[in-house]
Design an enzyme around this catalytic site. Structure first.
Site, PDB file in Angstrom:
ATOM      1  N   SER A 106      33.794  70.747  25.925  1.00  0.00           N
ATOM      2  CA  SER A 106      32.995  71.277  24.816  1.00  0.00           C
ATOM      3  C   SER A 106      32.479  72.680  25.112  1.00  0.00           C
ATOM      4  CB  SER A 106      31.802  70.357  24.545  1.00  0.00           C
ATOM      5  OG  SER A 106      32.217  69.094  24.107  1.00  0.00           O
ATOM      6  N   ALA A 109      31.602  69.714  29.686  1.00  0.00           N
ATOM      7  CA  ALA A 109      30.191  70.077  29.583  1.00  0.00           C
ATOM      8  C   ALA A 109      29.390  68.876  30.058  1.00  0.00           C
ATOM      9  CB  ALA A 109      29.828  70.419  28.149  1.00  0.00           C
TER      10      ALA A 109
END
Length: 284
Positions: free
Chosen positions: A29, A112
């Site tokens: 992400s 992430a």
């Protein structure tokens, strides 16, 4: 038919590019911008590739990019499939198995993640040294196809030690160059090592859960990467993992956690993240 499906997907990918990728990179992400820096790149939407699922999460472009990083041919997943999206583990692992059929032997997994370690602040990177699979399922559960790998693959060294040392060495070079250019010393201490804890999601963890995972030895927490790492090791691939620390986990601060913060932090560390990836790939 999973092996045959992977062959079909690999054949389609070969039909779209003359490149023979040596390395695969999976972007988490907010980290997808790396794919936009590749030379001689061609992009393939996941919906075009036989048997690929679709990315449904913001920050995951949902395409495979074939190109060169510092003249090295690579395949980049610009976005991944998550278990929490409702996909089966077979679907989550399928791109990795396709890479195996393509002949790729090295993969760099990125994500992430939330920090459980007070010394790892948002905006830093964590080199994954090991993981905890707390997703409630092993992705290799079910019938085993020996063409992918052995029934009981060893997980002693999931994350290749030589690759870890290459990543550390290149991060040290970047840090030294920053110091010599007069950068804030705080910007040079951006890479840490730690244990990544994978959970099924999609909710963020409670403060009580975070306290438990800290006791278990976790340094960062997220909702991906481990199924792909297990699938890659099953295939005999060398694996490296890098987490972009986007926030402190629940209860570590008074702040609420949201996906927008994840995206913003990913964009903020994009330059050092991309530089590190390119240098590491050149060493492979």
């Amino acid at each position: 038919m999973i092996y045959e499906n992977a062959q079909e997907a690999a054949q389609y990918i070969r039909s779209r590019s003359d490149l023979t990728p040596k390395v695969a990179v999976v972007l988490g992400s907010g980290l997808g911008a790396f794919a936009d820096t590749l030379e001689d790149a061609i992009s393939i939407q996941y919906k075009e590739i036989p048997h690929f699922a679709l990315s449904t999460v913001e920050g995951h472009a949902g395409r495979l990019v074939l190109g060169k990083a510092n003249r090295i041919p690579i395949a980049v997943q610009q976005g991944r499939f998550h278990y929490y999206e409702g996909y089966s583990m077979e679907q989550v692992m399928f791109p990795m198995r396709t890479f195996g059929v393509l002949g790729i032997r090295t993969v760099i997994l990125t994500n992430a993640a939330g920090s459980l370690n007070t010394e790892m602040s948002p905006g830093s990177l964590m080199l994954i040294s090991d993981h905890l699979n707390m997703m409630g399922v092993n992705p290799l559960r079910g019938p085993n196809d020996e063409r992918f790998g052995a029934r009981f693959p060893d997980m002693t060294n999931v994350y290749d030690r030589e690759l870890q040392e290459i990543i550390v060495a290149e991060a040290d070079k970047i840090a030294q160059e920053r110091l010599e250019s007069g950068a804030d010393p705080r910007l040079t201490d951006f890479l840490h090592r730690g244990v990544y804890c994978a959970l099924s999601g999609p909710t963020y963890e409670t403060p009580a859960e975070i306290r438990m995972y800290r006791l278990l030895g976790a340094d960062a927490v997220g909702m991906s990467t481990v199924p792909e790492a297990i699938a890659a090791r099953h295939l005999g691939m060398r694996v490296a993992g890098i987490s972009c620390i986007t926030n402190f986990a629940a209860g570590m601060t008074e702040e609420a956690i949201n996906h927008e913060e994840v995206m913003e932090t990913g964009a903020r560390v994009a330059s050092v993240f991309q530089e590190l990836l390119k240098r590491v790939i050149s060493r492979l």
